[in-house]
Design an enzyme around this catalytic site. Structure first.
Site, PDB file in Angstrom:
ATOM      1  CG  ASP A 420      44.042  43.146 -23.905  1.00 46.67           C
ATOM      2  OD1 ASP A 420      43.525  44.033 -23.208  1.00 46.67           O
ATOM      3  OD2 ASP A 420      44.781  42.242 -23.437  1.00 46.67           O
ATOM      4  CD  GLU A 423      43.803  49.964 -22.118  1.00 48.47           C
ATOM      5  OE1 GLU A 423      44.907  49.482 -22.408  1.00 48.47           O
ATOM      6  OE2 GLU A 423      42.749  49.311 -22.149  1.00 48.47           O
ATOM      7  CG  ASP A 498      42.458  42.688 -16.670  1.00 48.72           C
ATOM      8  OD1 ASP A 498      41.827  42.169 -17.622  1.00 48.72           O
ATOM      9  OD2 ASP A 498      43.644  43.049 -16.748  1.00 48.72           O
TER      10      ASP A 498
HETATM   11  O1  MIG Z   1      48.641  42.109 -19.557  1.00 48.54           O
HETATM   12  O2  MIG Z   1      46.083  39.066 -23.068  1.00 48.54           O
HETATM   13  O3  MIG Z   1      42.419  42.560 -19.947  1.00 48.54           O
HETATM   14  O4  MIG Z   1      41.551  40.037 -20.726  1.00 48.54           O
HETATM   15  O5  MIG Z   1      43.499  38.031 -20.903  1.00 48.54           O
HETATM   16  C1  MIG Z   1      47.449  41.406 -19.633  1.00 48.54           C
HETATM   17  C2  MIG Z   1      46.167  38.772 -21.718  1.00 48.54           C
HETATM   18  C3  MIG Z   1      46.936  41.450 -21.039  1.00 48.54           C
HETATM   19  C4  MIG Z   1      44.679  41.945 -20.356  1.00 48.54           C
HETATM   20  C5  MIG Z   1      43.235  41.710 -20.675  1.00 48.54           C
HETATM   21  C6  MIG Z   1      42.903  40.254 -20.408  1.00 48.54           C
HETATM   22  C7  MIG Z   1      43.792  39.361 -21.216  1.00 48.54           C
HETATM   23  C8  MIG Z   1      45.252  39.660 -20.889  1.00 48.54           C
HETATM   24  N1  MIG Z   1      45.542  41.063 -21.133  1.00 48.54           N
END
Ligand code: MIG
Length: 829
Positions: A420, A423, A498
């Protein structure tokens, strides 16, 4: 006169500010030819044009005296065989011709045009503009015809057809961005795939801009008749990819940029996630619920709270004191565990990933050469918060180091990894990411974040995939990534971040996933239920029903939202949710087969109608119904309180999946719907490959293979199977068989081809369910008469003694022991 001059002046000033600074390529002298490459150059620009095989042309334009390094993060293959091209170099123009394409390069001013072999124009530079540059940016303006439909660009919001509503068009930016709770007009979001497909009158070509800088695509938005694209740095390096069918464009595009490797079969099961399941007792509770309630599932996910202080590669000592024990217990119940691992190790001396990364010089640097630090999750830890550092994934040694960090997770039995925030996302900074002048290794050519930003996420997932491949040799890795770039399909499944628990997000999930499939990144799914907010029971039900057909099927929700498990919405909904997930498991052999096709050809599992029916005008825009493979047309209910669902059936014969009722296509059909309804139609001639419901993919062995046959005059299909987890299929350890049928006056003959490949599943039965109206007098298999007192269906009992056949509500159900030679099954009236 003065008024006229003033008016003229005003017009120039008003019209040109945006374009005044753009400097065109100007005039070129006849090119130099070196093999298959033509090189044009003048004091402003260098342009090369070359052919990759007969159907792909490459144009590279640099606003400088020479081209840069010929390196690509996306392209894996440039050898498409002999192009057979002929080159005509004249004073005014140069022409390259192959059996498929004619590329005309006008010299003064320099313009590029693509036509088919017969000379019919497919794509051409806008005559007044063509290619141009300003301050290191490059751009091209091309002609966009009113009847052109444009698709692709990866995970983009908006309609499936990027011409938008009434040719309003969309403008898109490629710049991977963390966009929590994005809506239908947010752009960019998490991933960048600078590839699009143009379809006019059923004829298709594609364009791939191989540039990782921030790029822009304008599809008739600024000007209805123009499609422009360009980037904030680098070269205008693009591939023109001919069809003529949309499928051929995608096959070629994915030959260029690579295809999804076959995933482990469990990854096609149902996944349950939330932000976050903790402590371990709660994870066990969720697992037990699935099994006790008989709701199938394969995978449980651990989000950031399982970690110690949000540090990648750690476990929280109180919440998860014995991760190995937990994972082993879950495995014994048939669950795999996927853990999140974000690419932002904490800056903390003594923390191994930080120490070893620093020692190996693996972190991104500031412009002054010091290690770059920024705030991400570790800076929000309850105890001892602090900044993070960022691995430089554009450095091969850093990727290898990062991949090896998974060793302890692999040893604990963690099955897959979720990357995650790649980016990369950064908290508390206006840009939300690293500074543009941050320094990267750039695969051997030092560069800055402007060039690497869009591939950072893809390279994270590459490092992860390659690490898992090394650490667990012979086992197919599973990686999920949020950010990616063209070609990212080689390493990870993708979820577009999200979304929100809104009906609108359910509706737009379909065109987004379809667009991703058209762009090579088809192993994808949205958070079922919606991430931000919480769904009504009805919305969750509809999202789960649509999600049955997402290639990646996972429920997920944000921190602090109410429970969002399939049993969280009352018993009526729980029953519907169980049936929906059971349908996914019933269809797994079919799903696996279409995913295999995607891994070989790049043709997505989930298809917009236009891929199968490019000549059908309705197929150009339909985005609330889709096909799984070529044979199942799915029309999920996408609106609140729906009592009916209209579905367009393309020409041909169709059958209702649930009732077997036949309908002639080429028209709209209406179905009355209840909360239970999930309209699915089967194409005449189709073979649908199913199995009995299992609770997880580990239970499949020994179960019958159930093949439902929807007769047409003649048709053909094939089924691929293998062990579902290893790479042995690359050495021929798979099972592939053709299935053919022909329908006569009073008989249907099903021919099953001899097995190819050396994989053989555990002994099992084969159940053929042949759609049939009326009486049956005789059924034979391999020339022998079968007993009319057998043929139990996999939904009923299944003793061996049930071999034979019977008629059941519009189907002849034939059950025999599955076998590996070629044989025929005949059904006679
Ligand atoms: O700042 O890991 O898109 O799926 O549950 C949020 C926590 C960070 C963003 C992801 C989401 C995930 C969440 N993450």
């Amino acid at each position: 006169m003065i008024r006229f001059l003033l008016a003229a002046l005003a017009t120039t000033v008003l019209v040109s500010p945006a374009s005044a600074a753009w400097q065109g390529v100007g005039t070129m002298s006849p090119p130099a030819r070196d093999g298959e490459i033509l090189t044009f150059s003048n004091d402003r620009a260098t342009v090369t044009v070359s052919m990759l095989g007969a159907s792909i042309a490459r144009v590279r334009y640099a606003p400088s005296r020479e081209l840069g390094r010929d390196h690509s993060y996306a392209v894996v293959q440039r050898d498409f065989g002999d192009s057979g091209a002929t080159f005509e170099i004249g004073e005014e123009r140069s022409v390259i011709k192959t059996a498929a394409l004619t590329v005309t390069l006008r010299h003064d001013p320099f313009r590029v045009a693509f036509a088919d072999a017969g000379g019919t124009s497919l794509d051409e530079d806008d005559a007044p503009r063509g290619m141009a540059s300003v301050d290191g940016s490059v751009k091209v303006w091309k002609r966009l015809r009113d009847d052109a439909h444009v698709y692709g660009f990866g995970s983009k919001t908006g309609k499936l057809d990027k011409r938008g509503w009434k040719l309003g068009g969309y403008a898109y930016t490629m710049w991977n961005s963390d966009t929590y709770a994005y809506d239908a007009s947010t752009d960019p979001i998490y991933a960048s795939v600078p590839f699009f497909l143009v379809v006019r009158d059923g004829r298709a070509h594609g364009i791939f801009l191989d540039n990782t800088y921030r790029s822009h695509f304008d599809v008739g938005r600024e000007h209805q008749g123009l499609l422009s694209f360009g980037a904030a740095g680098g070269e205008l390096d693009y591939y023109f990819i001919d069809g003529p069918s949309p499928k051929e464009v995608i096959e070629r595009y994915t030959a260029l940029t690579g295809r999804m490797p076959l995933p482990p079969r469990w990854a096609l099961g149902y996944h349950q996630c939330r932000y976050s399941y903790f402590p371990d007792e709660r994870v066990r509770f969720i697992a037990d619920n699935f099994r006790q309630r008989r709701i199938p599932a394969d995978v449980l996910w651990l989000d950031i709270h399982y970690q110690d202080g949000y540090k990648p590669f750690t476990w929280h000592p109180e919440r998860f004191p014995d991760p190995g024990g937990l994972i082993a217990d879950l495995a014994s119940e048939g669950f795999q565990v996927v853990t999140i691992v974000d690419p932002h190790p904490k800056k903390e001396p003594g923390y191994a990933p930080y120490d070893s990364g620093l020692a190996g010089d693996h972190f991104v640097q500031r412009a002054d050469g010091s290690v770059l630090e920024a705030q991400v999750w570790p800076s929000k830890a309850e105890v001892d918060p602090g900044p993070s550092v960022f691995p430089d994934f554009s450095k091969p040694a850093a990727r290898a180091w990062w991949g090896d960090l998974y060793r302890s997770f692999v040893e604990l039995g963690v099955a897959g990894i979720w990357n995650d925030m790649n980016e990369p996302a950064v908290f508390d900074s206006p840009a939300g990411t690293l500074p543009l002048d941050a320094r990267h290794y750039g695969e051997g050519r030092a560069t800055d974040h402007r060039e690497i930003h869009n591939v950072y996420g893809m390279l994270t997932s590459r490092a992860t995939y390659e690490g898992l491949e090394r650490l667990r040799p012979g086992s197919r890795p599973f990686v999920l990534t949020r950010a990616t770039f063209a070609g990212g399909q080689r390493w990870a499944a993708i979820w577009p971040g999200d979304n929100v628990s809104r009906w609108r997000d359910l509706q737009t999930s379909i065109p987004m996933l379809l667009g991703m499939g058209l762009s090579g990144v088809g192993f994808a799914g949205m958070d079922i239920g919606g991430f931000a907010g919480s769904p009504s029971p009805e919305l969750y039900t509809r999202r789960l029903q649509a999600g049955v057909f997402y290639p990646f099927m996972r429920t997920h929700t944000a921190f602090g939202t109410p429970d969002q498990e399939p049993w969280s919405f009352g018993t009526r909904h729980e029953t519907i949710h169980r049936r929906a997930i059971e349908l996914r498991y019933r269809l797994l052999p079919h799903f696996y087969n279409v995913m295999r096709e995607m891994s070989r050809t790049g043709i997505p599992a989930l298809r917009p109608l236009l891929l199968e029916y490019p000549d059908d005008a309705n197929a150009t825009w339909l985005e609330d119904q889709f096909l799984l493979g070529s044979d199942l047309l799915v029309a999920p209910v996408l609106s609140e309180g729906a009592t009916e669902r209209w579905t367009y059936l393309p020409g041909g014969e169709w059958y209702d999946y649930w009732t077997g009722e036949a309908t002639e296509g080429g028209k709209w059909v209406k179905q009355d719907v209840t909360l239970e309804s999930l309209p699915i139609y089967v194409r005449g001639g189709a073979f649908v490959f199913q199995q009995p419901v299992v609770q997880h993919t580990g239970e499949m062995a020994g179960n019958p293979l159930e093949v439902t046959v929807y007769p047409a005059t003649r048709s053909e299909s094939s089924l691929y199977e293998d062990d579902g987890e290893s790479f042995d299929y690359r050495d021929g350890v798979f099972l592939e068989r053709s299935f053919r049928q022909r329908r006569g006056e009073d008989r249907v003959v099903v021919e099953v081809g001899a097995a190819t490949g050396s994989y053989r599943p555990a002994p099992r039965d084969l159940i053929l369910r042949v759609r049939w109206d009326g009486e049956v007098s005789r059924v034979t298999a391999g020339g022998e008469d079968l007993s009319p007192d057998g043929g139990e269906d996999s939904r009923d009992g299944k003793p061996e003694s049930a071999h034979g056949w019977h008629v059941d509500d519009g189907f002849v159900v034939v059950r025999i022991a599955d076998r590996w030679d070629a044989f025929e099954v005949g059904v006679e009236r």
